[in-house]
Design a protein around this motif. Structure first.
Motif, PDB file in Angstrom:
ATOM      1  N   SER A 117      31.035 -51.239 -82.291  1.00 59.79           N
ATOM      2  CA  SER A 117      29.909 -50.823 -83.130  1.00 59.79           C
ATOM      3  C   SER A 117      29.980 -51.380 -84.541  1.00 59.79           C
ATOM      4  N   SER A 118      31.118 -51.954 -84.927  1.00 57.79           N
ATOM      5  CA  SER A 118      31.197 -52.558 -86.252  1.00 57.79           C
ATOM      6  C   SER A 118      30.645 -53.976 -86.248  1.00 57.79           C
ATOM      7  N   ALA A 119      30.352 -54.499 -85.040  1.00 58.33           N
ATOM      8  CA  ALA A 119      29.847 -55.866 -84.932  1.00 58.33           C
ATOM      9  C   ALA A 119      28.329 -55.871 -85.029  1.00 58.33           C
ATOM     10  N   GLY A 120      27.764 -57.049 -85.205  1.00 53.96           N
ATOM     11  CA  GLY A 120      26.314 -57.197 -85.219  1.00 53.96           C
ATOM     12  C   GLY A 120      25.717 -56.900 -86.579  1.00 53.96           C
ATOM     13  N   GLU A 121      24.442 -57.261 -86.727  1.00 56.35           N
ATOM     14  CA  GLU A 121      23.778 -57.115 -88.015  1.00 56.35           C
ATOM     15  C   GLU A 121      23.623 -55.661 -88.429  1.00 56.35           C
ATOM     16  N   ASP A 122      23.270 -54.788 -87.484  1.00 64.19           N
ATOM     17  CA  ASP A 122      23.012 -53.397 -87.845  1.00 64.19           C
ATOM     18  C   ASP A 122      24.057 -52.433 -87.298  1.00 64.19           C
ATOM     19  N   GLY A 123      25.027 -52.952 -86.547  1.00 62.83           N
ATOM     20  CA  GLY A 123      26.070 -52.091 -86.007  1.00 62.83           C
ATOM     21  C   GLY A 123      25.619 -51.192 -84.882  1.00 62.83           C
ATOM     22  N   VAL A 124      24.382 -51.384 -84.381  1.00 60.84           N
ATOM     23  CA  VAL A 124      23.863 -50.548 -83.301  1.00 60.84           C
ATOM     24  C   VAL A 124      24.292 -51.134 -81.957  1.00 60.84           C
ATOM     25  N   GLU A 125      24.887 -50.298 -81.142  1.00 61.48           N
ATOM     26  CA  GLU A 125      25.275 -50.710 -79.797  1.00 61.48           C
ATOM     27  C   GLU A 125      24.068 -50.584 -78.880  1.00 61.48           C
ATOM     28  N   ARG A 126      23.814 -51.594 -78.072  1.00 66.56           N
ATOM     29  CA  ARG A 126      22.645 -51.611 -77.194  1.00 66.56           C
ATOM     30  C   ARG A 126      23.068 -51.968 -75.777  1.00 66.56           C
ATOM     31  N   ILE A 127      22.507 -51.247 -74.818  1.00 71.16           N
ATOM     32  CA  ILE A 127      22.806 -51.529 -73.413  1.00 71.16           C
ATOM     33  C   ILE A 127      21.500 -51.523 -72.626  1.00 71.16           C
ATOM     34  N   TRP A 128      21.337 -52.529 -71.772  1.00 64.08           N
ATOM     35  CA  TRP A 128      20.190 -52.616 -70.876  1.00 64.08           C
ATOM     36  C   TRP A 128      20.691 -52.372 -69.448  1.00 64.08           C
ATOM     37  N   PHE A 129      20.065 -51.431 -68.757  1.00 62.08           N
ATOM     38  CA  PHE A 129      20.457 -51.062 -67.395  1.00 62.08           C
ATOM     39  C   PHE A 129      19.345 -51.467 -66.429  1.00 62.08           C
ATOM     40  N   ARG A 130      19.710 -51.942 -65.262  1.00 60.83           N
ATOM     41  CA  ARG A 130      18.691 -52.316 -64.288  1.00 60.83           C
ATOM     42  C   ARG A 130      18.930 -51.642 -62.947  1.00 60.83           C
ATOM     43  N   GLY A 131      17.912 -51.734 -62.099  1.00 55.00           N
ATOM     44  CA  GLY A 131      18.023 -51.305 -60.720  1.00 55.00           C
ATOM     45  C   GLY A 131      18.059 -52.533 -59.835  1.00 55.00           C
ATOM     46  N   TYR A 132      17.619 -52.379 -58.586  1.00 54.61           N
ATOM     47  CA  TYR A 132      17.618 -53.540 -57.699  1.00 54.61           C
ATOM     48  C   TYR A 132      16.211 -54.098 -57.487  1.00 54.61           C
ATOM     49  N   GLY A 133      15.221 -53.585 -58.240  1.00 55.35           N
ATOM     50  CA  GLY A 133      13.854 -54.077 -58.143  1.00 55.35           C
ATOM     51  C   GLY A 133      13.628 -55.321 -58.986  1.00 55.35           C
TER      52      GLY A 133
END
Length: 409
Positions: A117-133
């Motif tokens: 979380s200390s990395a990146g421009e804004d320190g915001v952690e982001r995760i994208w989750f998918r299904g099988y569609g």
């Protein structure tokens, strides 16, 4: 004497047989043995199920969609043309714990930014989750100090439709989703009560995941499964796609007007409560107030889910739940068992809804949001009448556990 031994299915304990409030009181019959909409009296009949037409199921208390749109001065040429609901967006204070929950719920990570979380421009952690569609992702989660609903996100027909959305009062400019899987562009809006709704265009479709095999079922007369044995493995219920989400709102009529004027949302079903007579002595049922709506995306002749969006009147404004499609009933039961064994909290399920017909299973996520698995939902189109029905617990399910008192709060 009835056997009082109990067995655990992973999330709650129920008697192996006999009466139990867990499995609910008897609910109104929706069809009789001939398929006629009625509540039979006299002799007790065995339960029966059938797949009947939308017109039969909805009944006489209905009107054509075009008539409803005309009566409410809906100019469909001015609507932003939605295609489908693509993904949900939330902020979570404890993203690692929520990540484990979503994996146990049947999603998998397609991209993870700023894990430190200390990395990146804004320190915001982001995760994208998918299904099988076919969607690049069905759930976007970001870290933050507090729990936040960041809206459902719909795909629109074209960049022109996205630009049309950006001209709605209070809308954001068109933003490029440069970091998101599949790219694309997005516009963020807020409805009259401040709820976020996002629209996007230009995301590259994802390659389909492996589709589950269809389980062959034998009934009493049709037995195609010969020398084939049904076997299952435990684990999460794999998510296919995002199906719908819903809001609890303060000014129901104003919210319905805003969504149906700006977007091609069309009501499938309204629920109402009867208003008291002018003298305040009871009600004759002639005066009614709509308090909930199940809305689909109007794609003309094309079949679409019974509802992609719903709203209900409530003393407080808040998101109610979001819902994800899974393969079938066995998948759902195994997923229910898996979530229970991981120690998560069941809200309501498993049961079958009346409106939409879905088999449902609601859970609390680890942030305190309600989330649902569903299977076997209805499809509608422009020829499906707008239905009207009485609001109440008995309108929510034909079988399943009793409705928890907090479900509609």
């Amino acid at each position: 004497m009835a056997d009082t031994q109990t067995e655990t299915n992973g999330s709650h304990t129920t008697p192996p047989h006999g009466n139990s409030s867990q499995w609910g009181q008897s609910r109104p019959v929706t069809i009789d043995a001939t398929g006629t909409l009625s509540t039979p009296d006299g002799d007790v009949k065995p339960n029966v199920g059938a797949s009947i037409t939308d017109i039969e199921a909805i009944g006489a208390d209905s009107e054509p969609l075009a008539a409803w749109q005309e009566r409410n001065n809906i100019d469909t040429s001015q609507q932003v043309r939605l295609v489908k609901l693509a993904h949900m967006r939330y902020q979570h204070p404890d993203l690692p714990t929520m990540t484990k929950f979503l994996k146990d719920f049947g999603m998998h990570i397609v991209k993870h930014d700023n894990k430190d979380s200390s990395a990146g421009e804004d320190g915001v952690e982001r995760i994208w989750f998918r299904g099988y569609g076919p969607d690049q992702y069905v759930y976007y989660a970001q870290s933050g100090a507090e729990k936040k609903f960041l809206g459902g996100t719909y795909e629109v027909e074209s960049m022109a439709e996205l630009e049309k959305a950006s001209k709605i009062e209070g809308a954001s400019p068109v933003q490029e989703l440069s970091d998101a899987p599949g790219g694309g562009h997005m516009v963020t809006l807020r409805d009259p009560e401040g709820f976020v709704i996002n629209v996007m265009y230009g995301q590259e479709p994802a390659p389909l995941g492996d589709l589950p095999q269809k389980v062959i079922l034998n009934d009493e007369t049709d037995k195609p499964r010969v020398r084939k044995f049904n076997r299952f493995t435990p684990g999460p219920a794999a998510v296919h796609k995002l199906g719908h989400y819903g809001l609890c709102v303060l000014d129901f009529d104003k919210q319905v007007e805003w969504y149906t004027r700006h977007f091609n949302f069309a009501p499938t079903d309204f629920l109402y409560v009867p208003l008291p007579n002018a003298d305040g002595k009871g009600t004759d049922g002639k005066q009614k107030k709509d308090v909930a709506v199940f809305a689909h995306i109007d794609r003309g002749d094309d079949p679409v889910d019974h509802h992609t969006f719903f709203m209900s009147t409530n003393p407080t404004a808040h998101v109610h739940h979001c819902s994800f499609e899974v393969h079938d009933y066995d998948t759902q039961q195994l997923g229910h068992q898996w979530l229970g064994k991981q120690g998560y909290t069941s809200v309501w399920g498993i049961g079958r809804h009346i409106l939409g017909s879905q088999i449902f299973d609601y859970w609390w996520d680890t942030t305190g949001n309600m989330i649902e698995h569903y299977a076997d939902g209805d499809l509608v189109n422009k020829d499906t009448p707008v239905g009207y029905g009485m609001a109440g617990d008995e309108s929510l399910a034909v079988w399943g556990p009793e409705v928890p008192t907090w479900f509609l709060q």
